[in-house]
Design a protein around this motif. Sequence first.
Motif: not given
Length: 414
Positions: A56-60, A88-92, A11-13
């Motif tokens: 939004k949290t992910a961007n922080l 997506a967070l895991a991929k980042n 689901l990351s994309e």
Amino acid sequence: MADYQVKDLSLSERGQNKINWAWQYMPSLQFLYNKYKDSQPFKGATIAACLHLEAKTANLLITLTKLGATVAACGSNPLSTQDEICAALAKNGVHVYSHRGMTTDEYFNYVRKVLSYKPNVIIDDGADVVATIHKEFQDLIPNILGGSEETTSGVKRLRAMNSQGVLKFPMIDVNDALSKYLFDNRYGTGQSVWDGFIRTTNMIVAGKTVVIAGYGWCGRGAAMRAAGNGAHVIITEVDPHKACEALMDGFRVMSMEEAAPLGDIFLTLTGNIHVIRREHIERMKSGVVLGNAGHFDVEISKPDLNALSDHVEKLRDNIDTYIMRDGRRINLLGEGRLTNLACADGHPIEIMDLSFSLQLESALHIFTHKLKPGLYPVPAETDRAVMESKLAALGVNIDSMTDEQIEYMKGWQE
């Protein structure tokens, strides 16, 4: 790639697309990233974050990672956690542990997993990480420089810990910064709680009687937006000053007992327990909708709903319809959890841009200053700088005092 535990990495994309969309409208966080990216000020920091895991949290969290921190994060609410964002967070490179719909046991296991990284900085939402450290992981305390808390409910817990002398490291009260509560609590909650209601029910607000429990900054925002949508608004309060303020703002004020048979929609925003309970539910009309925006799922008494009902129907996602023994139907949004997050995407992007800029700056202040245990306000210069960066990003200019005016404000003789 970071160690993680998410529902579905594929689901990351989709999650990354949501993150990219939000980033466009977060100029304050972008400003801080560009300000600090070369100096890498979080190098050596291990940050444990328990927050609502959405775009939004992910961007922080990604920004903190890009500024040098090791970040381990878990979701602070089972229904606000978005699985695509976790992927997506895991991929980042974020060590993320969460999934939508997690049980209470799973939630606290994820908190413990995050704490296994032995953090030196905490970013909390509701103070569960702080409480868990004090109850179960006291061996981590000597390594913890401190943290920050962004919710009214969490700050309430920290104040209690501090007053009892049991808070063992410094925490910054982000919730009470001007850049936070004047905007996040009022305009953020005011819009997002109605976003959640409308998305979930597909009902109109205009013409209905809305009962708002609590007239703090969140309650003010919800009441303001309800009135703007054409609702008749009733406020219930325990604080006489806030009750009088609501009255002078043009709203009807009464006890919940009086309001119970009148309301079509009930929203609790107090931070307290069992604000709506048996004696109120027994007086309500059939078809009422109950929602909570007060952080924990205790403001509407689910035990009383269960005790008074014959069975529960689920005709729409995020709505539990309790069929009372007398035939009335009482509808509960999002299992009594935060309506704006359980039933929608939380506060608007531009609002969380301010709050997360404060979180980043507060985390940096904790990491770079040696503070004694206790509860601290956001430094005034930090609070002001965040708002100045926001106005600059919007192209808004404001005046500065002249030297003469500065001197005049220091004096006392006319």
